[in-house]
Design an enzyme around this catalytic site. Structure first.
Site, PDB file in Angstrom:
ATOM      1  N   LYS A  26       6.591  64.706  78.785  1.00 59.98           N
ATOM      2  CA  LYS A  26       8.165  64.450  78.477  1.00 59.98           C
ATOM      3  C   LYS A  26       7.881  62.969  79.824  1.00 59.98           C
ATOM      4  O   LYS A  26       8.751  62.085  79.869  1.00 59.98           O
ATOM      5  CB  LYS A  26       8.965  65.273  78.520  1.00 59.98           C
ATOM      6  CG  LYS A  26       9.641  65.729  77.982  1.00 59.98           C
ATOM      7  CD  LYS A  26       9.599  65.192  76.100  1.00 59.98           C
ATOM      8  CE  LYS A  26      10.472  67.101  75.513  1.00 59.98           C
ATOM      9  NZ  LYS A  26      10.183  66.475  74.359  1.00 59.98           N
ATOM     10  N   LYS A  72       6.665  57.157  78.300  1.00 58.63           N
ATOM     11  CA  LYS A  72       5.546  58.192  77.930  1.00 58.63           C
ATOM     12  C   LYS A  72       4.400  57.513  77.358  1.00 58.63           C
ATOM     13  O   LYS A  72       3.249  57.464  77.766  1.00 58.63           O
ATOM     14  CB  LYS A  72       5.600  59.331  76.674  1.00 58.63           C
ATOM     15  CG  LYS A  72       7.160  60.062  77.046  1.00 58.63           C
ATOM     16  CD  LYS A  72       7.350  61.168  75.610  1.00 58.63           C
ATOM     17  CE  LYS A  72       8.663  61.315  76.004  1.00 58.63           C
ATOM     18  NZ  LYS A  72       9.949  61.631  75.275  1.00 58.63           N
ATOM     19  N   GLU A 108       6.917  61.407  66.957  1.00 58.11           N
ATOM     20  CA  GLU A 108       7.783  60.528  65.352  1.00 58.11           C
ATOM     21  C   GLU A 108       8.983  59.623  65.964  1.00 58.11           C
ATOM     22  O   GLU A 108       8.962  58.913  65.174  1.00 58.11           O
ATOM     23  CB  GLU A 108       7.658  61.499  64.285  1.00 58.11           C
ATOM     24  CG  GLU A 108       7.663  62.349  63.712  1.00 58.11           C
ATOM     25  CD  GLU A 108       7.555  63.845  63.022  1.00 58.11           C
ATOM     26  OE1 GLU A 108       8.194  64.152  63.209  1.00 58.11           O
ATOM     27  OE2 GLU A 108       7.007  63.699  61.506  1.00 58.11           O
TER      28      GLU A 108
HETATM   29  C1  LIG Z   1       5.066  66.001  64.277  1.00 59.09           C
HETATM   30  C2  LIG Z   1       5.503  65.576  65.686  1.00 59.09           C
HETATM   31  C3  LIG Z   1       7.047  65.016  66.184  1.00 59.09           C
HETATM   32  C4  LIG Z   1       7.861  64.944  67.901  1.00 59.09           C
HETATM   33  N1  LIG Z   1       8.549  64.557  67.957  1.00 59.09           N
HETATM   34  C5  LIG Z   1       8.317  63.939  69.840  1.00 59.09           C
HETATM   35  C6  LIG Z   1       9.185  62.843  70.383  1.00 59.09           C
HETATM   36  O1  LIG Z   1       8.930  61.633  69.624  1.00 59.09           O
HETATM   37  N2  LIG Z   1       9.429  62.829  70.958  1.00 59.09           N
HETATM   38  C7  LIG Z   1       9.676  63.829  71.841  1.00 59.09           C
HETATM   39  O2  LIG Z   1       9.959  63.495  73.250  1.00 59.09           O
HETATM   40  N3  LIG Z   1       8.998  64.800  71.563  1.00 59.09           N
HETATM   41  C8  LIG Z   1       8.662  64.418  70.261  1.00 59.09           C
HETATM   42  N4  LIG Z   1       7.621  66.345  70.117  1.00 59.09           N
HETATM   43  C9  LIG Z   1       7.338  67.008  70.586  1.00 59.09           C
HETATM   44  C10 LIG Z   1       8.836  69.203  70.071  1.00 59.09           C
HETATM   45  O3  LIG Z   1      10.101  68.945  70.224  1.00 59.09           O
HETATM   46  C11 LIG Z   1       7.691  69.619  70.320  1.00 59.09           C
HETATM   47  O4  LIG Z   1       6.188  69.492  69.679  1.00 59.09           O
HETATM   48  C12 LIG Z   1       8.713  70.889  70.538  1.00 59.09           C
HETATM   49  O5  LIG Z   1      10.462  70.874  70.893  1.00 59.09           O
HETATM   50  C13 LIG Z   1       8.111  72.458  70.632  1.00 59.09           C
HETATM   51  O6  LIG Z   1       8.104  72.179  72.209  1.00 59.09           O
HETATM   52  P1  LIG Z   1       6.193  72.622  72.675  1.00 59.09           P
HETATM   53  O7  LIG Z   1       5.692  70.903  72.653  1.00 59.09           O
HETATM   54  O8  LIG Z   1       6.766  71.714  74.020  1.00 59.09           O
HETATM   55  O9  LIG Z   1       5.803  73.157  72.799  1.00 59.09           O
HETATM   56  C14 LIG Z   1       7.363  65.784  67.956  1.00 59.09           C
HETATM   57  C15 LIG Z   1       6.589  67.009  67.840  1.00 59.09           C
HETATM   58  C16 LIG Z   1       5.979  67.372  66.724  1.00 59.09           C
HETATM   59  C17 LIG Z   1       5.011  68.468  66.382  1.00 59.09           C
END
Ligand SMILES: Cc1cc2nc3c(=O)[nH]c(=O)nc-3n(C[C@H](O)[C@H](O)[C@H](O)COP(=O)(O)O)c2cc1C
Length: 218
Positions: A14, A74, A165
């Protein structure tokens, strides 16, 4: 890092550490992961824009304003940001380019192999175009396979990453001139070193639904 350790160690970062640069060799390995991603009928309907400089990241950051401002630091503070893009159409030129590359790479050994491969690929494309009418979704799915590989590859190398995304795809397409090239952006991945001070997600446990809810064994 081995696979098991990597899947537990990784998390969505983050906050990154002020643009600190990753070693070029690691970036090259991840670009190879993207390049070698498998796709349906070897369609490879993707393109990747890699921002490796503060100027490049600033251009991508233009698509993270307003509702997406939470992602802007980020983008700015990562080492690299990769915009995973897709072709807007699976057009004749692309189908021909893939076939020619397969020929150059020595895929067509047996008699008629080239024609057979072209016919098979075109039959899938026709099915998605005329019956399922989902060519863009089909192409986008292939890009998400690349995303999965990239995230797992980064984790295995111990590289911190953030999939996003949350950005304005139209703004990014215009900033990078993607639409003139028949491309459109799908998802961003920031790569770099997390900020020990500000990456609050590093201190939180990960959360997943229970295994018994997610798996069925038959
Ligand atoms: C396709 C995709 C889009 C995501 N978009 C964002 C985003 O725009 N900003 C962000 O902070 N996290 C984003 N995430 C992170 C997810 O919130 C996160 O992968 C999920 O909560 C699981 O947590 P972890 O990745 O720490 O295991 C995204 C994850 C994926 C796979």
């Amino acid at each position: 890092m081995n696979l098991s350790d990597a899947v537990h160690a990784r998390h969505t970062v983050k906050a990154f550490d002020g643009g600190r640069a990753l070693p070029q060799a690691q970036i090259d390995t991840l670009l190879t992961v993207l390049h070698q991603t498998p796709s349906s009928v070897n369609s490879q309907p993707w393109h990747y824009v890699v921002a490796a400089t503060p100027e490049g990241r600033a251009r991508i950051a233009k698509a993270t304003t307003g509702a997406y401002a939470y992602n802007q630091p980020k983008v700015l503070n990562a080492s690299h940001v990769i915009a995973l893009c897709m072709h807007a159409d699976l057009d004749e030129a692309h189908l021909k380019a893939v076939l020619e590359q397969e020929a150059r790479d020595g895929r067509f050994v047996a008699d008629g192999a080239r024609e057979a491969q072209d016919k098979t690929r075109r039959s899938y494309v026709a099915q998605h175009r005329y019956e399922l009418r989902d060519v863009p979704q089909w192409m986008e799915k292939q890009v998400y396979i690349a995303l999965g590989g990239l995230l797992l590859g980064a984790a295995t190398l111990g590289i911190d990453a953030t999939p996003m995304e949350g950005f304005d795809a139209r703004a990014l397409d215009l900033e990078l001139g993607l639409r003139e090239r028949g491309l459109t952006s799908v998802v961003l991945v920031a790569l770099g070193y997390r900020s020990d001070e500000n990456d609050f997600n590093a201190k939180l446990p990960k959360s997943r639904l229970p295994r018994e809810q997610v798996f069925t064994f038959v």
